[in-house]
Design a protein around this motif. Structure first.
Motif, PDB file in Angstrom:
ATOM      1  N   GLU A  12      42.716  45.940  36.077  1.00 53.42           N
ATOM      2  CA  GLU A  12      42.507  45.429  37.443  1.00 53.42           C
ATOM      3  C   GLU A  12      42.469  43.904  37.460  1.00 53.42           C
ATOM      4  O   GLU A  12      43.069  43.272  38.327  1.00 53.42           O
ATOM      5  CB  GLU A  12      41.226  46.022  38.038  1.00 53.42           C
ATOM      6  N   GLU A  13      41.769  43.314  36.508  1.00 49.48           N
ATOM      7  CA  GLU A  13      41.745  41.846  36.426  1.00 49.48           C
ATOM      8  C   GLU A  13      43.141  41.311  36.123  1.00 49.48           C
ATOM      9  O   GLU A  13      43.575  40.312  36.709  1.00 49.48           O
ATOM     10  CB  GLU A  13      40.764  41.378  35.351  1.00 49.48           C
ATOM     11  N   ALA A  14      43.838  41.975  35.213  1.00 47.85           N
ATOM     12  CA  ALA A  14      45.200  41.548  34.882  1.00 47.85           C
ATOM     13  C   ALA A  14      46.098  41.638  36.118  1.00 47.85           C
ATOM     14  O   ALA A  14      46.877  40.716  36.397  1.00 47.85           O
ATOM     15  CB  ALA A  14      45.767  42.411  33.754  1.00 47.85           C
ATOM     16  N   ARG A  15      45.981  42.720  36.860  1.00 49.19           N
ATOM     17  CA  ARG A  15      46.784  42.893  38.082  1.00 49.19           C
ATOM     18  C   ARG A  15      46.518  41.757  39.069  1.00 49.19           C
ATOM     19  O   ARG A  15      47.452  41.171  39.613  1.00 49.19           O
ATOM     20  CB  ARG A  15      46.467  44.250  38.714  1.00 49.19           C
ATOM     21  N   THR A  16      45.256  41.438  39.285  1.00 51.59           N
ATOM     22  CA  THR A  16      44.903  40.364  40.216  1.00 51.59           C
ATOM     23  C   THR A  16      45.460  39.031  39.743  1.00 51.59           C
ATOM     24  O   THR A  16      46.053  38.277  40.531  1.00 51.59           O
ATOM     25  CB  THR A  16      43.372  40.286  40.380  1.00 51.59           C
ATOM     26  N   SER A  26      49.555  33.215  34.496  1.00 58.77           N
ATOM     27  CA  SER A  26      48.434  34.133  34.729  1.00 58.77           C
ATOM     28  C   SER A  26      47.486  34.220  33.539  1.00 58.77           C
ATOM     29  O   SER A  26      46.332  34.617  33.699  1.00 58.77           O
ATOM     30  CB  SER A  26      48.967  35.539  35.033  1.00 58.77           C
ATOM     31  N   GLY A  27      47.996  33.895  32.352  1.00 57.92           N
ATOM     32  CA  GLY A  27      47.190  34.046  31.148  1.00 57.92           C
ATOM     33  C   GLY A  27      47.051  35.485  30.691  1.00 57.92           C
ATOM     34  O   GLY A  27      46.206  35.796  29.853  1.00 57.92           O
ATOM     35  N   VAL A  28      47.885  36.363  31.236  1.00 56.94           N
ATOM     36  CA  VAL A  28      47.839  37.783  30.872  1.00 56.94           C
ATOM     37  C   VAL A  28      48.807  38.005  29.704  1.00 56.94           C
ATOM     38  O   VAL A  28      49.961  37.587  29.775  1.00 56.94           O
ATOM     39  CB  VAL A  28      48.233  38.666  32.082  1.00 56.94           C
ATOM     40  N   PRO A  29      48.346  38.656  28.649  1.00 57.26           N
ATOM     41  CA  PRO A  29      49.241  38.922  27.517  1.00 57.26           C
ATOM     42  C   PRO A  29      50.458  39.754  27.944  1.00 57.26           C
ATOM     43  O   PRO A  29      50.382  40.588  28.854  1.00 57.26           O
ATOM     44  CB  PRO A  29      48.370  39.709  26.543  1.00 57.26           C
ATOM     45  N   VAL A  77      50.952  46.849  33.282  1.00 64.24           N
ATOM     46  CA  VAL A  77      50.565  46.840  34.691  1.00 64.24           C
ATOM     47  C   VAL A  77      51.797  46.856  35.599  1.00 64.24           C
ATOM     48  O   VAL A  77      51.829  47.575  36.605  1.00 64.24           O
ATOM     49  CB  VAL A  77      49.663  45.617  34.995  1.00 64.24           C
ATOM     50  N   PHE A  78      52.789  46.069  35.255  1.00 61.33           N
ATOM     51  CA  PHE A  78      54.041  45.995  36.029  1.00 61.33           C
ATOM     52  C   PHE A  78      55.207  46.187  35.066  1.00 61.33           C
ATOM     53  O   PHE A  78      55.668  45.223  34.452  1.00 61.33           O
ATOM     54  CB  PHE A  78      54.160  44.648  36.762  1.00 61.33           C
ATOM     55  N   PRO A  79      55.702  47.417  34.925  1.00 65.08           N
ATOM     56  CA  PRO A  79      56.745  47.702  33.945  1.00 65.08           C
ATOM     57  C   PRO A  79      58.064  46.968  34.189  1.00 65.08           C
ATOM     58  O   PRO A  79      58.867  46.835  33.279  1.00 65.08           O
ATOM     59  CB  PRO A  79      56.951  49.216  34.068  1.00 65.08           C
TER      60      PRO A  79
END
Length: 185
Positions: free
Chosen positions: A4-8, A35-38, A45-47
């Protein structure tokens, strides 16, 4: 970081970048960096980029439409409600990061490409037309169609020349239509 945090974080980065620079100009690696998301979590989260674009537009639609509805909700009558639409637009057009309509921008870039993206664009425009029909009052469907054209036209003009003036000129045209009984019979 959970999903959820990654999605946001991904949606926040996507919205800022896609709206400012365009969907095709921004790659998934840039979204990941901003975003800093790996990378692994991003694709969990988003294929695909299409899924991210669809989610970005869907979230923007909900927020944008709710804000506009809120601006119109306290109006005492259709004249005040329609005026509130254009006052809201004037404020939006004056925001420093205004870049036009995210939905028209997406359609302009992607055309009839990804079906899910096109569905969100169409749904947004349908919701906007319904909002305008509510503002115009019962039995004024033709007026709602005319108001939609004024809103869209003002938005395109403001994208080229930001500021409140396009909304004010469209508001004057809308007031003329309201006085002329646009959409009745």
């Amino acid at each position: 970081m959970d999903d959820e945090e990654a999605r946001t974080r991904l949606l926040d980065a996507a919205e800022a970048l896609f709206y400012a620079e365009g969907i095709q100009a921004v790659g998934m690696d840039r979204i990941r960096t901003e975003s800093g998301v790996p990378l692994k979590r991003l694709y969990k989260v988003f294929p695909a980029k299409e899924a991210l674009v669809t989610a970005y537009l869907d979230r923007r639609d909900r927020r944008w439409t709710a804000s506009l509805r809120g601006a119109v909700s306290g109006a005492a009558d259709p004249v005040e409600a329609v005026g509130a639409v254009f006052e809201w637009l004037a404020r939006w057009f004056s925001e420093p990061d205004f870049r036009g309509c995210a939905f028209l921008n997406a359609y302009g870039e992607l055309g009839t490409g990804p079906a899910a993206v096109l569905d969100v664009v169409r749904r947004h425009k349908t919701e906007l037309r319904e909002l305008l029909a509510d503002a115009a009052g019962p039995g004024r469907g033709d007026l709602a169609d005319q108001l939609l054209i004024l809103v869209e036209g003002a938005t395109v003009v403001a994208a080229l020349d930001p500021g409140p003036d396009p909304a004010r000129r469209a508001a004057a045209a809308a007031a003329t239509l309201m006085r002329a009984g646009g959409g009745r019979g």
